[in-house]
Design an enzyme around this catalytic site. Sequence first.
Site, short mmCIF file in Angstrom:
data_model
loop_
_atom_site.label_atom_id
_atom_site.label_comp_id
_atom_site.label_asym_id
_atom_site.label_seq_id
_atom_site.Cartn_x
_atom_site.Cartn_y
_atom_site.Cartn_z
N HIS A 143 1.01 5.07 1.27
CA HIS A 143 0.43 6.10 2.14
C HIS A 143 0.44 7.44 1.41
O HIS A 143 1.46 7.81 0.81
CB HIS A 143 1.27 6.27 3.41
CG HIS A 143 1.29 5.09 4.32
ND1 HIS A 143 0.53 5.04 5.47
CD2 HIS A 143 1.97 3.93 4.28
CE1 HIS A 143 0.76 3.90 6.09
NE2 HIS A 143 1.64 3.20 5.39
N HIS A 167 0.84 -1.20 0.00
CA HIS A 167 0.00 0.00 0.00
C HIS A 167 0.87 1.24 0.00
O HIS A 167 1.97 1.24 0.55
CB HIS A 167 -0.95 0.01 1.21
CG HIS A 167 -0.27 -0.18 2.51
ND1 HIS A 167 0.18 -1.41 2.95
CD2 HIS A 167 0.06 0.70 3.49
CE1 HIS A 167 0.74 -1.28 4.14
NE2 HIS A 167 0.69 -0.01 4.48
P1 5GP Z 1 2.03 0.10 7.38
O1 5GP Z 1 2.69 0.28 8.71
O2 5GP Z 1 1.79 -1.35 7.09
O3 5GP Z 1 2.75 0.81 6.28
O4 5GP Z 1 0.64 0.84 7.48
C1 5GP Z 1 -0.55 0.20 7.75
C2 5GP Z 1 -1.60 1.27 7.92
O5 5GP Z 1 -2.87 0.65 7.89
C3 5GP Z 1 -1.50 2.02 9.25
O6 5GP Z 1 -1.35 3.41 9.00
C4 5GP Z 1 -2.81 1.71 9.95
O7 5GP Z 1 -3.33 2.80 10.66
C5 5GP Z 1 -3.72 1.30 8.81
N1 5GP Z 1 -4.72 0.33 9.20
C6 5GP Z 1 -4.50 -0.84 9.88
N2 5GP Z 1 -5.65 -1.50 10.08
C7 5GP Z 1 -6.64 -0.74 9.50
C8 5GP Z 1 -8.05 -0.91 9.39
O8 5GP Z 1 -8.66 -1.88 9.85
N3 5GP Z 1 -8.72 0.07 8.73
C9 5GP Z 1 -8.08 1.15 8.18
N4 5GP Z 1 -8.86 2.05 7.54
N5 5GP Z 1 -6.76 1.35 8.28
C10 5GP Z 1 -6.05 0.41 8.94
#
Ligand code: 5GP
Length: 135
Positions: free
Chosen positions: A101, A99
């Site tokens: 951001h 993903h």
């Molecule tokens: P990563 O650390 O993997 O780059 O980011 C994962 C992102 O997914 C985090 O910013 C977290 O807040 C978001 N996230 C995790 N679980 C959920 C969820 O159930 N719903 C939404 N909308 N965002 C989520």
Amino acid sequence: MEETIFTKIRDGKIPSVKLYEDEECFVIMDINPIVKGHSLVIAAKPYRNIGECPQETLDHMMAIAKKLDSKLREELNCDGTNILINNDPASGQEVPHLHIHVIPRFLNDGRSFGFAHDRYEDGEMARLGERLRLG
Ligand code: 5GP
């Protein structure tokens, strides 16, 4: 490919605020925003990292991130955005499903990523550059 929290969101098993969807990717608002409006461009398939993701899909996801950047600027009047990928757990990736951001930023919003910096010894950067040259 295994199920992740994002495949469950993609399939509507977990609720989300979805901003966009097509065959390659979908966009949701991050539940825990760094700045309000923080959203995620998520690959439809759960590739773990950019290496697993086909180039065309990655290109398409970046095109959608660009549209999202424009939308955030129009609607929130933000001054800039952070656009970033945590690429595997060593980089802080918590959800093992690719993903991007897209985080709206305002001048003086007080947010900081707070990375510490490293320092090269004499000649070290040039030597490392020899190993990292592309193409
Ligand atoms: P990563 O650390 O993997 O780059 O980011 C994962 C992102 O997914 C985090 O910013 C977290 O807040 C978001 N996230 C995790 N679980 C959920 C969820 O159930 N719903 C939404 N909308 N965002 C989520």
